[in-house]
Design a protein around this motif. Structure first.
Motif, mmCIF file in Angstrom:
data_model
loop_
_atom_site.group_PDB
_atom_site.id
_atom_site.type_symbol
_atom_site.label_atom_id
_atom_site.label_comp_id
_atom_site.label_asym_id
_atom_site.label_seq_id
_atom_site.Cartn_x
_atom_site.Cartn_y
_atom_site.Cartn_z
ATOM 1 N N LYS A 60 1.204 -1.145 -0.165
ATOM 2 C CA LYS A 60 -0.228 0.039 0.457
ATOM 3 C C LYS A 60 0.862 1.503 0.303
ATOM 4 C CE LYS A 60 -4.189 1.975 2.552
ATOM 5 N NZ LYS A 60 -5.221 1.352 3.429
ATOM 6 N N HIS A 61 1.893 1.228 0.830
ATOM 7 C CA HIS A 61 3.063 2.196 0.483
ATOM 8 C C HIS A 61 4.059 2.335 2.237
ATOM 9 C CE1 HIS A 61 1.441 4.065 4.456
ATOM 10 N NE2 HIS A 61 -0.332 3.480 4.548
ATOM 11 N N PRO A 62 4.812 2.391 1.494
ATOM 12 C CA PRO A 62 6.178 2.825 2.902
ATOM 13 C C PRO A 62 5.429 2.778 4.375
ATOM 14 C CG PRO A 62 6.796 3.179 0.804
ATOM 15 C CD PRO A 62 5.628 3.416 1.067
ATOM 16 N N VAL A 63 6.299 1.983 5.181
ATOM 17 C CA VAL A 63 6.435 3.071 6.772
ATOM 18 C C VAL A 63 6.621 3.586 7.265
ATOM 19 C CG1 VAL A 63 6.288 2.447 9.279
ATOM 20 C CG2 VAL A 63 5.582 0.313 7.444
ATOM 21 N N SER A 64 5.592 5.402 7.043
ATOM 22 C CA SER A 64 6.409 6.188 7.416
ATOM 23 C C SER A 64 7.412 6.868 8.162
ATOM 24 C CB SER A 64 5.132 7.893 8.027
ATOM 25 O OG SER A 64 4.741 7.126 9.066
ATOM 26 N N LYS A 65 8.248 7.413 8.184
ATOM 27 C CA LYS A 65 9.878 7.921 8.708
ATOM 28 C C LYS A 65 9.288 7.491 10.163
ATOM 29 C CE LYS A 65 12.617 9.638 5.195
ATOM 30 N NZ LYS A 65 13.117 10.783 4.254
ATOM 31 N N ASN A 66 8.395 8.292 10.856
ATOM 32 C CA ASN A 66 8.420 8.762 12.277
ATOM 33 C C ASN A 66 7.888 7.358 12.945
ATOM 34 O OD1 ASN A 66 5.766 9.502 11.090
ATOM 35 N ND2 ASN A 66 4.850 9.838 12.885
ATOM 36 N N MET A 67 7.461 6.918 11.891
ATOM 37 C CA MET A 67 6.532 5.301 12.898
ATOM 38 C C MET A 67 7.556 4.104 12.052
ATOM 39 S SD MET A 67 3.893 5.332 14.434
ATOM 40 C CE MET A 67 3.214 3.575 13.776
ATOM 41 N N HIS A 68 8.303 4.285 11.341
ATOM 42 C CA HIS A 68 9.262 3.646 10.626
ATOM 43 C C HIS A 68 10.002 2.579 12.280
ATOM 44 C CE1 HIS A 68 12.600 1.442 8.366
ATOM 45 N NE2 HIS A 68 11.408 1.023 7.490
#
Length: 326
Positions: free
Chosen positions: A90-98
């Motif tokens: 769907k999309h890569p995990v966001s940077k702040n959550m990665h």
């Protein structure tokens, strides 16, 4: 003429630039979907609680087995194959959550290894928790540095249940077939410990019914025998209860019924049925009478597994129409 050349050059540069960027886009570096399901012959699962299981395709019968022993639950296997065939990033995990997601996958994720017919590893990935909106699942390809949110387009839900993952753990019992009898049965004997005169033996091969003391022998019409045989072949348990703390006390108690079958290949199976105590202290019947035992379910034990069965499923087996005195 110069304008045409410049336009062509611009298009070439744009195509090259787009191709390079596409190749280096983290989303395109990995893929979770497996296009050709038919190439799969083995799947390995492992969780962080030291539980593991293996699904393998038997070459002899072309049948899938759990831990090389138990027939697999077909609808569960089909859902798993459908999932790995349709799931997409769907999309890569966001940077702040990665970092948080990767750490969670490392500590709580379920590892899945998929192999082809030559036992070459096709893909290995980790399945984690669902996203806050419950419309995706955090996943990570082994040796990849980027975690993704993975989903099935058009499916509103997360994917862990479709991998048969329960509370971040795996269990072979969730993958095993619920069928009770797997082969054609020649003879079945049922003993009623609380009503011994009802005990009987049925020779399905010769359409013959008789009591244990041989006081009554009669032939049964073929149609009734075929219907009874069909009921036996379609018997399923509700679920396995081998981890029940009271398992030993249950199987060492006096059974309510004992079922013995002889298969066409001469193998035998014994099934003991036990009452199930109610979980609710105030379990009542329709008249408000307090009941000690569950009226809907029984325990069954086949010498290896303890499992739950439903009364309405077993009643036609335990109380067939040909075992009623005229």
């Amino acid at each position: 003429m110069k304008k045409k050349i410049l336009l062509i050059l611009f298009l070439i540069i744009f195509i090259v630039f787009f191709t390079i960027n596409k190749k280096h886009n983290p989303t395109n570096d990995v893929g979770y979907k497996i296009e050709n399901i038919n190439q799969i012959s083995k799947v390995y699962f492992a969780d962080r609680y030291n539980n593991e299981l293996t699904l393998t395709k038997s070459n002899e019968k072309n049948q899938w087995l759990v831990n090389n022993k138990y027939p697999v639950r077909e609808n569960t296997l089909n859902m798993f194959f459908e999932t790995i065939n349709k799931m997409e990033i769907k999309h890569p995990v966001s940077k702040n959550m990665h970092n948080t997601v990767v750490k969670s996958l490392a500590t709580n994720g379920v590892k899945i290894e998929i192999y082809d017919k030559k036992l070459n590893n096709i893909k290995t990935f980790y399945v984690g928790e669902e996203t806050p909106d419950y419309l995706g699942t955090y996943m990570l390809i082994e040796n990849s540095k980027i975690a993704h949110v993975v989903h099935i387009p058009g499916f509103n839900g997360f994917l862990a249940p479709r991998f048969n993952i329960n509370n971040r753990s795996v269990s072979s019992e969730l993958w095993r077939s619920r069928k009770i009898f797997f082969d054609n049965i020649d003879t079945i004997s049922i003993s009623y410990n609380e009503n011994k005169e009802k005990s009987f033996t049925l020779d399905l091969k010769n359409y013959t019914f008789y009591k244990k003391n041989l006081e009554e022998i009669k032939e049964i019409p073929e149609k009734i025998i075929l219907e009874y045989h069909k009921l036996l072949k379609n018997l399923n348990c509700e679920g396995f209860t081998n981890n029940l703390s009271t398992k030993d006390s249950i199987i060492n108690s006096t059974p309510l019924f004992v079922i013995n079958v002889i298969y066409s290949n001469k193998n035998k199976k014994k099934l003991k049925l036990f009452r199930k105590k109610t979980k609710r202290k105030k379990y009542q019947d329709e008249k408000g009478k307090f009941l000690e035992y569950d009226v809907d379910r029984l325990f069954a034990y086949d010498g290896e597994d303890l499992f739950l069965i439903q009364n309405y499923v077993f009643n036609p087996i335990l109380n067939p129409i040909f075992n009623v005195k005229n």
